[in-house]
Design an enzyme around this catalytic site. Structure first.
Site, PDB file in Angstrom:
ATOM      1  N   GLY A  99      40.223   7.712  11.396  1.00  0.00           N
ATOM      2  CA  GLY A  99      40.655   9.121  11.461  1.00  0.00           C
ATOM      3  C   GLY A  99      39.900  10.007  10.502  1.00  0.00           C
ATOM      4  N   ARG A 102      38.521  12.978   5.546  1.00  0.00           N
ATOM      5  CA  ARG A 102      38.169  14.113   4.683  1.00  0.00           C
ATOM      6  C   ARG A 102      37.540  15.224   5.509  1.00  0.00           C
ATOM      7  NH1 ARG A 102      32.897  12.509   1.578  1.00  0.00           N
ATOM      8  NH2 ARG A 102      32.052  11.041   3.039  1.00  0.00           N
ATOM      9  N   LYS A 121      34.464  19.691   5.946  1.00  0.00           N
ATOM     10  CA  LYS A 121      34.336  18.317   5.456  1.00  0.00           C
ATOM     11  C   LYS A 121      34.393  18.351   3.938  1.00  0.00           C
ATOM     12  CE  LYS A 121      31.556  14.122   5.935  1.00  0.00           C
ATOM     13  NZ  LYS A 121      30.467  13.487   6.689  1.00  0.00           N
ATOM     14  N   GLY A 134      39.567  12.390   0.040  1.00  0.00           N
ATOM     15  CA  GLY A 134      39.457  13.529   0.953  1.00  0.00           C
ATOM     16  C   GLY A 134      38.397  14.543   0.551  1.00  0.00           C
ATOM     17  N   ARG A 198      35.111  11.428  19.108  1.00  0.00           N
ATOM     18  CA  ARG A 198      34.221  10.270  18.979  1.00  0.00           C
ATOM     19  C   ARG A 198      34.660   9.149  19.917  1.00  0.00           C
ATOM     20  NH1 ARG A 198      33.230  10.782  13.138  1.00  0.00           N
ATOM     21  NH2 ARG A 198      33.776  12.936  12.695  1.00  0.00           N
ATOM     22  N   ASP A 272      33.089   4.916  15.364  1.00  0.00           N
ATOM     23  CA  ASP A 272      33.749   6.160  14.953  1.00  0.00           C
ATOM     24  C   ASP A 272      32.725   7.227  14.577  1.00  0.00           C
ATOM     25  OD1 ASP A 272      33.465   4.136  12.823  1.00  0.00           O
ATOM     26  OD2 ASP A 272      34.054   5.762  11.501  1.00  0.00           O
ATOM     27  N   ASN A 273      31.458   6.856  14.521  1.00  0.00           N
ATOM     28  CA  ASN A 273      30.418   7.838  14.229  1.00  0.00           C
ATOM     29  C   ASN A 273      29.575   8.147  15.463  1.00  0.00           C
ATOM     30  OD1 ASN A 273      31.240   8.068  11.581  1.00  0.00           O
ATOM     31  ND2 ASN A 273      29.792   6.548  10.820  1.00  0.00           N
ATOM     32  N   ASP A 282      28.071  12.847  11.653  1.00  0.00           N
ATOM     33  CA  ASP A 282      28.374  12.137  10.405  1.00  0.00           C
ATOM     34  C   ASP A 282      27.117  11.696   9.669  1.00  0.00           C
ATOM     35  OD1 ASP A 282      30.991  12.607  10.744  1.00  0.00           O
ATOM     36  OD2 ASP A 282      31.650  10.532  10.658  1.00  0.00           O
TER      37      ASP A 282
HETATM   38  P1  AMP Z   1      32.099   7.275   7.309  1.00  0.00           P
HETATM   39  O1  AMP Z   1      31.524   5.971   6.921  1.00  0.00           O
HETATM   40  O2  AMP Z   1      31.679   8.429   6.436  1.00  0.00           O
HETATM   41  O3  AMP Z   1      31.941   7.598   8.747  1.00  0.00           O
HETATM   42  O4  AMP Z   1      33.676   7.169   7.037  1.00  0.00           O
HETATM   43  C1  AMP Z   1      34.505   6.200   7.618  1.00  0.00           C
HETATM   44  C2  AMP Z   1      35.945   6.607   7.438  1.00  0.00           C
HETATM   45  O5  AMP Z   1      36.258   6.759   6.054  1.00  0.00           O
HETATM   46  C3  AMP Z   1      36.336   7.909   8.118  1.00  0.00           C
HETATM   47  O6  AMP Z   1      37.633   7.763   8.606  1.00  0.00           O
HETATM   48  C4  AMP Z   1      36.268   8.888   6.967  1.00  0.00           C
HETATM   49  O7  AMP Z   1      37.080  10.019   7.190  1.00  0.00           O
HETATM   50  C5  AMP Z   1      36.767   8.062   5.801  1.00  0.00           C
HETATM   51  N1  AMP Z   1      36.288   8.549   4.511  1.00  0.00           N
HETATM   52  C6  AMP Z   1      35.026   8.489   4.036  1.00  0.00           C
HETATM   53  N2  AMP Z   1      34.957   9.042   2.806  1.00  0.00           N
HETATM   54  C7  AMP Z   1      36.215   9.478   2.497  1.00  0.00           C
HETATM   55  C8  AMP Z   1      36.805  10.143   1.383  1.00  0.00           C
HETATM   56  N3  AMP Z   1      36.097  10.489   0.321  1.00  0.00           N
HETATM   57  N4  AMP Z   1      38.128  10.414   1.450  1.00  0.00           N
HETATM   58  C9  AMP Z   1      38.850  10.067   2.507  1.00  0.00           C
HETATM   59  N5  AMP Z   1      38.365   9.444   3.578  1.00  0.00           N
HETATM   60  C10 AMP Z   1      37.068   9.146   3.587  1.00  0.00           C
HETATM   61 MG    MG Z   2      32.485   8.881  10.006  1.00  0.00          MG
END
Ligand code: AMP
Ligand code: MG
Length: 522
Positions: A99, A102, A121, A134, A198, A272-273, A282
């Site tokens: 989900g 952030r 973001k 977040g 996504r 998810d990306n 992303d």
């Molecule tokens: P990503 O690898 O950036 O695509 O992130 C994978 C998941 O981790 C997604 O659900 C993001 O929203 C969550 N996420 C990444 N960084 C943070 C953060 N600093 N705070 C909260 N959720 C995060």
């Molecule tokens: Mg992501």
């Protein structure tokens, strides 16, 4: 005061819990949640093109009101912020609920009847923040902001970035997960796209047997973004879902062909990306190839298996599409049409890739034998450390004269003094074949050069260039961000005033954090 609408929240299913705390959410497409008030928001940069696209009036900057909205300090009229619920496969493993951890969506602005979603973001935690806070730091926000716009100007489907703000809050990060947390500058990017849906948004409903929601989301996506696929009767049938899946496969393949064309490595191609629209989404530990190395990945988290290395991107896209097919299967209940489409993916990709390679080489058509010309070139580029961007750009100057090869290619080598005899022999053979092939070309020399120069960018947002801009921005000077934004607006143009930016990765950047190695920490 801008007036938003709320397509996603109006038509889809909200989480019944309205408090913002981290949890597993069930039976919902999204949860309502508000951005955190930033301490001292400051606009660092904005994209004039995206502002224009959104019909936002900017005489020489974004208004104070817009700046407050883009920092999460104020809500626009009718903006009902929310975070999306999705799941995904991370590095090949099922990760369950992820989900928007952030990212907070503000709603749509409708421009020329097209809804465009605005999303902050780094504006604070959501129910999906898991172990995260977040927030986002300046370095990763600069990278996302610049690359979103650079990719767009390269002609590559991507989410866009309207603004880069500093929040005035500090954010603590352990950049290499090695027990050295540091306070960094907090930042917020406003991303813009038709939607941020996504593959993982569908996967979560399939995984938790929420078939009503799965259908609701699929119909929502088709009605709002793939309406050309809806039959005359106006009702969405199994056949419509099949055609829709086929369109997603083609869009995804087309996007990857573009990535390979410019040497873009996403770095985290988890499901998810993967955007349902075939947009690059992303921007985390991504990078552009400097020297052409098919095994390169910028992501230190993936350094062992290198799942997301350059050469693997088309295979991973296919793998991810298999996961999407599995997720939407309950809407179709027939594996055959989905399998057929998936089986056609490699050939479709290969055909598009060959067309793209032909353009890189200035060929107007692809013939039978060209496949080996293209593949031999990739082998050649990997044999000696060769800068991909410079090699292709300089190649446009090749007029078939073999004695010009040395001087043409020289500036592309990282170690011009140590070219092996085997390499030189292979290079001669390749240029001999290329020269012969060019004689079959039916376009003029001038047309050939123009074709190559609009396929092979001169300027690229190389990792080290971003890092220089980040280091300056961290010290309070955002001028380099503006310079890069300006150069990347016209990546195919000569821009002699920026000739200094047409250069190989300097030696200092070879192993420097942020230049050749990036972690997911952002
Ligand atoms: P990503 O690898 O950036 O695509 O992130 C994978 C998941 O981790 C997604 O659900 C993001 O929203 C969550 N996420 C990444 N960084 C943070 C953060 N600093 N705070 C909260 N959720 C995060
Ligand atoms: Mg992501």
């Amino acid at each position: 005061m801008p007036v938003f609408s709320d397509l996603f929240t109006k038509e889809l299913t909200a989480d019944t819990e309205s408090e913002n705390f981290i949890r597993q959410v069930s039976a919902a497409n999204f949860s309502y949640c508000h951005p955190v008030q930033p301490k001292a928001p400051k606009l660092l940069s904005y994209s004039k093109e995206v502002a224009d696209l959104l019909q936002i009036n900017t005489s020489n900057s974004l208004s104070a009101e817009w700046q407050a909205i883009l920092a999460g300090a104020k809500l626009a009229e009718n903006s009902i912020p929310f975070a999306m619920r999705y799941a995904g496969h991370q590095f090949g493993n099922w990760a369950g609920q992820l989900g928007d951890g952030r990212a907070i969506n503000l709603g749509n602005l409708v421009v020329n009847n097209q809804p465009l979603e605005l999303q902050l973001k780094g504006a604070g935690p959501t129910p999906y923040s898991r172990a995260g806070d977040g927030f986002a730091v300046l370095r990763s926000s600069v990278r996302e902001y610049l690359c979103s716009e650079a990719m767009h100007h390269l002609g590559i489907p991507t989410t866009r970035a309207l603004s880069l703000m500093a929040s005035g809050d500090s954010v603590t990060r352990d950049m290499f997960y090695d027990g050295h947390p540091e306070k960094e500058i907090g930042a917020i990017v406003c991303r813009v796209a038709p939607s941020f849906i996504r593959f993982g948004n569908f996967q979560i409903h399939a995984a938790y047997q929420e078939l009503d929601l799965l259908k609701q989301l699929a119909d929502f996506t088709i009605r709002n973004y793939f309406s050309h696929l809806i039959p005359q009767s106006g009702s969405i049938t199994k056949e419509t879902y099949i055609t829709w899946f086929s369109a997603i496969c083609h869009n995804t393949a087309d996007m990857i062909v573009h990535w390979q064309r410019v040497g873009f490595v996403h770095g985290v191609m988890n499901t998810d990306n993967m955007s349902i629209h075939g947009l690059t989404i992303d921007y985390g530990p991504y990078g552009f190839l400097d020297n052409f190395d098919p095994d390169w990945t910028p992501n230190t988290t993936d350094a062992q298996g290198k799942r997301y290395r350059y050469a693997n991107q088309p295979y991973i896209a296919h793998w991810n599409l298999v996961k999407l097919a599995e997720a939407i299967y309950p809407l179709i209940e027939d594996t055959k049409p989905l399998e057929d489409i998936l089986n056609q993916f490699p050939q479709y990709y290969e055909d598009q890739w060959q067309n793209m390679m032909a353009h890189k080489l200035g060929l107007d058509t692809v013939s039978e034998q060209d496949s080996s010309l293209f593949k031999d070139l990739e082998k050649l580029l990997a044999m000696a450390e060769t800068d991909m961007t410079i090699f292709y750009r300089e190649l446009a100057k090749f007029d078939g004269q073999l004695d010009s090869v040395n001087s043409l290619t020289e500036s592309a080598y990282y170690n011009p003094q140590s070219l092996s005899n085997d390499y030189l022999k292979a290079r001669n053979q390749w240029f001999f074949a290329y020269s012969a092939r060019l004689q079959q070309n039916s376009i003029t020399e001038a047309e050939k050069i123009a074709l190559m120069n609009r396929t092979n960018p001169k300027y690229l947002l190389r990792n080290f260039l971003s890092q220089v801009a980040i280091d300056k921005a961290d010290a309070g000077d955002c001028s380099e961000i503006e310079i890069l934004l300006e150069i990347m607006r016209n990546p195919y143009a000569e821009q002699p005033q920026y000739q200094d930016y047409y250069q190989k990765r300097p030696e200092w950047a070879r192993h420097k954090a942020g230049c050749s190695m990036l972690s997911c920490s952002s």
